[in-house]
Enzyme design. Sequence first.
Site, PDB file in Angstrom:
ATOM      1  CB  CYS A   1       2.538   7.156   3.640  1.00 53.58           C
ATOM      2  SG  CYS A   1       2.735   5.943   4.576  1.00 53.58           S
TER       3      CYS A   1
ATOM      4  CB  CYS B   1       3.046  -3.488  16.502  1.00 56.03           C
ATOM      5  SG  CYS B   1       4.829  -3.213  16.432  1.00 56.03           S
TER       6      CYS B   1
ATOM      7  CB  CYS C   1       5.567  -6.162   9.230  1.00 55.39           C
ATOM      8  SG  CYS C   1       6.339  -5.384  10.382  1.00 55.39           S
TER       9      CYS C   1
ATOM     10  CD  GLU D   1      -2.651  -1.092   2.390  1.00 61.06           C
ATOM     11  OE1 GLU D   1      -2.861  -0.102   3.112  1.00 61.06           O
ATOM     12  OE2 GLU D   1      -3.126  -2.276   2.944  1.00 61.06           O
TER      13      GLU D   1
ATOM     14  CB  CYS E   1       0.431  -2.659  13.439  1.00 58.43           C
ATOM     15  SG  CYS E   1       0.978  -2.117  11.725  1.00 58.43           S
TER      16      CYS E   1
ATOM     17  CB  CYS F   1      -0.001   1.308   6.823  1.00 53.40           C
ATOM     18  SG  CYS F   1       0.611   1.301   8.467  1.00 53.40           S
TER      19      CYS F   1
HETATM   20  N1  SAH Z   1       7.559  -0.505  10.954  1.00 45.53           N
HETATM   21  C1  SAH Z   1       7.459   1.156  11.270  1.00 45.53           C
HETATM   22  C2  SAH Z   1       6.925   1.662  10.122  1.00 45.53           C
HETATM   23  C3  SAH Z   1       5.583   1.460   9.805  1.00 45.53           C
HETATM   24  S1  SAH Z   1       4.093   1.692  10.730  1.00 45.53           S
HETATM   25  C4  SAH Z   1       7.239   1.852  12.577  1.00 45.53           C
HETATM   26  O1  SAH Z   1       6.760   0.692  13.395  1.00 45.53           O
HETATM   27  O2  SAH Z   1       7.348   2.789  12.902  1.00 45.53           O
HETATM   28  C5  SAH Z   1       3.619   3.375  10.538  1.00 45.53           C
HETATM   29  C6  SAH Z   1       3.270   3.893  11.924  1.00 45.53           C
HETATM   30  O3  SAH Z   1       1.789   3.696  12.165  1.00 45.53           O
HETATM   31  C7  SAH Z   1       3.979   3.313  13.169  1.00 45.53           C
HETATM   32  O4  SAH Z   1       4.077   4.635  14.150  1.00 45.53           O
HETATM   33  C8  SAH Z   1       2.961   2.550  13.710  1.00 45.53           C
HETATM   34  O5  SAH Z   1       3.177   2.337  15.094  1.00 45.53           O
HETATM   35  C9  SAH Z   1       1.728   3.202  13.485  1.00 45.53           C
HETATM   36  N2  SAH Z   1       0.372   2.335  13.581  1.00 45.53           N
HETATM   37  C10 SAH Z   1       0.335   1.150  13.182  1.00 45.53           C
HETATM   38  N3  SAH Z   1      -0.829   0.569  13.365  1.00 45.53           N
HETATM   39  C11 SAH Z   1      -1.452   1.738  13.996  1.00 45.53           C
HETATM   40  C12 SAH Z   1      -2.917   1.810  14.637  1.00 45.53           C
HETATM   41  N4  SAH Z   1      -3.893   0.975  14.384  1.00 45.53           N
HETATM   42  N5  SAH Z   1      -3.199   3.246  15.000  1.00 45.53           N
HETATM   43  C13 SAH Z   1      -2.328   4.235  14.736  1.00 45.53           C
HETATM   44  N6  SAH Z   1      -0.997   3.997  14.381  1.00 45.53           N
HETATM   45  C14 SAH Z   1      -0.739   2.556  14.100  1.00 45.53           C
END
Ligand code: SAH
Length: 346
Positions: free
Chosen positions: A106, A117, A113, A93, A120, A334
Amino acid sequence: MKKIDIKSFTLPELKAFLKERGEPAFRAGQVFDWIHVKKARGFEEMSNLPKALREKLADECRLPGAEIRRRLVSRLDGTVKYLYGLEDGESVETVLMKYEHGYSVCVSSQVGCKMGCEFCASTKAGFVRNLLPSEILDQIYQTEQDQNLRISHIVMMGIGEPLDNFENTTRFLELINSPYGANISMRNISLSTCGLAEKIDELAAFDLGLTLSISLHACTDEKRNEIMPVNRRYPIGRLLQSCKNYSKITRRRISFEYALMKGKNDSVKDAEQLACLLKGQLCHVNLIPVNEVQETSFEKTERQNIYRFQKELMKRGINATVRRTLGSDINAACGQLRRENLSEVR
Ligand code: SAH
């Protein structure tokens, strides 16, 4: 044998490659221009190269790209979200956002991944593979062509962990920054990481001048371990040590991302702890209402509590802003579109 990805070659590499094949030095500049400025999709388009060379290149090389598979446009703010298909059928995406300062995109750095997390969407179906530098680039090139505009800012905040694909990410950065290519300034690039501390140290040594964002989201190891498995490998203390080192070497302010989750990390005490943690660090905090993703139980913090959190940080001298939500009607955050498509396909 798989053809060579010359879209991921730097200009000196392209020079060496063509020299080995008996071509004069100026050809490398022409080919680089076709790929990175004119955004050619095939060698036959490169009309100022002799036909024999075009054929030789087509024989030996390939230009990995991203094909638009889906395009969603937000009715609220014009944000555009793409699902890009790759040469092996995988997809990622990309999101285009319009700001006062220009267009920002972006980009994704991996298919899926590994970081796991909890909140995510990108990590839910696991990891498939790293993106090539050319595939990261092409998300930008195709978006520019599709919309007929120039992108001035890049955030590496799409699917994947850019520092887990370190070599391809740094090569992508070199290419997108090339004065003979898209020439996007490092000042206009942000890279976000969940906190691979050793890789942050490696990146600091390059002193590229880009903005580093750290996805922090919790301020005690106990809480962060629960939502971000990476914290067990690099606990907060270790991560902040790398952040200090990064600021010291690059003199750049670090941006800390903090997604507010109702009842999990959004109390006044959490704000106090965060302020305490970041004291003395050259930084900025981005507060984001967590995106409610299917398959997770996290809920958004109420608006007034987001501002309460911000006020508590500001009171303690920590610069904090509340991130504007763009494209909320198209699930612009994302990972969600690829997920949706995976479940459509399966
Ligand atoms: N792997 C990298 C970049 C990708 S995620 C990282 O972790 O920074 C991009 C951002 O979106 C990160 O800050 C991540 O923690 C956040 N993110 C992921 N899922 C989310 C959600 N459900 N709500 C808000 N932010 C989220």
